[in-house]
Design a protein around this motif. Structure first.
Motif: not given
Length: 219
Positions: A5, A8, A15-16, A19, A127, A135
């Motif tokens: 992530e 990203k 992105f999360s 995470d 996702k 996100l």
């Protein structure tokens, strides 16, 4: 191999923020913020040690008044001779780069994350694995050398501010600012170029006998 992530973020992709690896980075930094904010102003060595734990790069002779609020911390790079007054906030999901000899007034905020405009997409998106997730994405911020920000300046995602700029109090900077500009407002706009006419040499009533260094002289 799955893309992390954090990778990203730097690629400008969704992105999360939830995470686990990102949450661990933020938790460590948020706790260090609390440690810094609990110090007394004259605990110079302790403050400096904590700042170097938080910030990815922090140049020599830097000072932050506090309280502070860094999000990741490690995604921020700050040059030498930096000063930030009370309530400096850096939401550095993407990289934040600040040059040398910058001075920030109280309540300066720098933000990099961007959330989807549609409310349904802010709530959740699919996702890559098909699972729902919250996100966002982020855009880096770059601030040049020798900049002065007045109180309550907000720098928005993706902005670059050139060397030698002055940003007026209360400004919300949503677009790039060219070097040696005075810019102000909400949204912030360039008011004029900064020139030698602005020198304190032309304001003896304020200078009170003080004089600027001549070209080539060293402080």
């Amino acid at each position: 191999m799955a893309v992390k992530e954090e990778e990203k973020i730097f690629a400008g992709k969704l992105f999360s923020p939830g995470d686990p690896e990102l949450v661990a980075i933020k938790l460590k930094t948020h706790n260090l913020n609390v440690d810094f904010n609990a110090t007394h102003e004259n605990e110079y060595e302790k403050r400096d040690q904590i700042l170097h734990e938080i910030i990815g790069e922090f140049g020599e002779n830097g000072r932050i008044q506090g309280p502070i609020a860094f999000h990741y911390g490690k995604h921020t790079k700050i040059g030498k001779n930096f000063f930030a007054n009370f309530n400096f906030t850096v939401q550095d999901d993407a990289l934040v780069t600040i040059g040398d000899n910058c001075n920030f007034g109280p309540n300066v905020t720098i933000v990099t994350p961007v959330h989807p405009m549609l409310p349904e997409e802010r709530r959740a998106m699919k996702k890559q694995d098909g699972q729902p997730g919250h996100l966002c994405y982020a855009k880096p911020v770059v601030i040049g050398n020798d900049c002065w920000f007045g109180a309550n300046v907000v720098v928005c995602p993706g902005v670059t501010i050139g060397d030698g700029c002055v940003i007026g109090a209360g400004s919300v900077v949503t677009r790039d600012v060219p070097p040696r500009s005075f810019a102000a407002g909400n949204p912030c706009r360039v008011i004029r170029e900064i020139t030698e006419a602005d020198s304190m040499a032309n304001k003896p009533e304020i200078a009170g006998g003080c004089t600027p260094y001549l070209p080539g002289e060293q402080p």
